[in-house]
Design a protein around this motif. Structure first.
Motif, PDB file in Angstrom:
ATOM      1  N   ARG A   1       7.279  12.513 -14.596  1.00 15.97           N
ATOM      2  CA  ARG A   1       7.282  11.692 -14.620  1.00 15.97           C
ATOM      3  C   ARG A   1       7.134  10.524 -15.913  1.00 15.97           C
ATOM      4  O   ARG A   1       7.359   9.674 -15.326  1.00 15.97           O
ATOM      5  CB  ARG A   1       6.033  11.228 -13.834  1.00 15.97           C
TER       6      ARG A   1
ATOM      7  N   MET B   1       0.677  -1.304   0.043  1.00 16.19           N
ATOM      8  CA  MET B   1      -0.004  -0.241  -0.280  1.00 16.19           C
ATOM      9  C   MET B   1       1.058   1.351   0.133  1.00 16.19           C
ATOM     10  O   MET B   1       2.007   1.132   0.658  1.00 16.19           O
ATOM     11  CB  MET B   1      -1.518   0.114   1.404  1.00 16.19           C
ATOM     12  N   ASN B   2       0.524   2.481  -0.695  1.00 16.99           N
ATOM     13  CA  ASN B   2       1.171   3.615  -0.814  1.00 16.99           C
ATOM     14  C   ASN B   2       0.538   4.405   0.181  1.00 16.99           C
ATOM     15  O   ASN B   2      -0.538   4.357   0.463  1.00 16.99           O
ATOM     16  CB  ASN B   2       0.748   4.195  -2.634  1.00 16.99           C
ATOM     17  N   LYS B   3       1.481   4.781   0.925  1.00  9.64           N
ATOM     18  CA  LYS B   3       2.067   5.741   2.164  1.00  9.64           C
ATOM     19  C   LYS B   3       2.067   7.027   1.694  1.00  9.64           C
ATOM     20  O   LYS B   3       3.749   6.954   1.052  1.00  9.64           O
ATOM     21  CB  LYS B   3       2.505   5.076   3.709  1.00  9.64           C
ATOM     22  N   VAL B   4       1.423   8.045   1.760  1.00 14.84           N
ATOM     23  CA  VAL B   4       2.010   9.652   1.584  1.00 14.84           C
ATOM     24  C   VAL B   4       2.874   9.919   2.723  1.00 14.84           C
ATOM     25  O   VAL B   4       2.793   9.828   4.114  1.00 14.84           O
ATOM     26  CB  VAL B   4       0.991  10.536   1.757  1.00 14.84           C
ATOM     27  N   PRO B   5       3.750  10.528   2.385  1.00 17.20           N
ATOM     28  CA  PRO B   5       5.163  11.182   3.204  1.00 17.20           C
ATOM     29  C   PRO B   5       4.825  12.449   3.649  1.00 17.20           C
ATOM     30  O   PRO B   5       3.779  12.889   3.314  1.00 17.20           O
ATOM     31  CB  PRO B   5       6.462  10.839   2.277  1.00 17.20           C
TER      32      PRO B   5
ATOM     33  N   GLN C   1      13.347  11.356  -6.155  1.00 16.30           N
ATOM     34  CA  GLN C   1      11.799  11.943  -5.995  1.00 16.30           C
ATOM     35  C   GLN C   1      12.348  13.714  -5.892  1.00 16.30           C
ATOM     36  O   GLN C   1      11.755  14.605  -6.915  1.00 16.30           O
ATOM     37  CB  GLN C   1      11.397  11.932  -5.343  1.00 16.30           C
TER      38      GLN C   1
ATOM     39  N   ASP D   1      13.493  11.703  -0.884  1.00 11.32           N
ATOM     40  CA  ASP D   1      14.113  10.964  -1.300  1.00 11.32           C
ATOM     41  C   ASP D   1      14.578  11.602  -3.172  1.00 11.32           C
ATOM     42  O   ASP D   1      14.004  12.707  -3.245  1.00 11.32           O
ATOM     43  CB  ASP D   1      12.679   9.519  -2.363  1.00 11.32           C
TER      44      ASP D   1
END
Length: 131
Positions: free
Chosen positions: A128, A1-5, A74, A71
């Motif tokens: 992207r 699952m993608n967790k929002v930083p 990013q 990151d």
């Protein structure tokens, strides 16, 4: 699952607050101006500057995000997005101004900040997509 930083959550909050404040000030200012107040007055100038401040906060939020991204890949993508958005904006404005100099077109772009934001958004997809 993608967790929002966390840095992205802070960015979203900054953007939401800036844009909400912009809308409130813009609507109140336009309402005041449309109620028969003189356009060249000192109050109109103050409203114009006050309306611009939340947009300056939008730019600050974008550059703050660049600093806070943890990151490095990013951060590189965000840097590319900013540079491409800026370069395309400068291209548009430069061409438009020379068309103005040679009397091909009238007045040049009035909303350079809006042009930059649009180019920044388009550059995000391009950067992207090619990543």
């Amino acid at each position: 699952m993608n967790k929002v930083p966390a840095y992205m959550k802070r960015y979203i909050i900054r953007m939401a607050m800036s844009l909400a404040l912009y809308m409130v000030i813009l609507l109140a200012g336009l309402s005041w101006m449309n109620s028969g107040n003189p356009p060249g007055s000192p109050m109109a100038a103050a409203l114009a500057i006050l309306t611009a401040l939340p947009i300056l906060c939008v730019f600050w939020a974008i550059f703050r995000l660049l600093v806070e991204i943890e990151d490095e890949y990013q951060r590189l993508l965000m840097t590319k997005q900013i540079v491409i958005g800026t370069a395309v904006t400068l291209m548009i404005v430069t061409i438009w101004q020379f068309l103005n100099v040679y009397n091909v077109l009238g007045q040049g772009p009035q909303w350079i900040g809006a042009i930059w934001l649009a180019m920044f958004g388009l550059a995000g997809g391009l950067v992207r997509w090619k990543a």
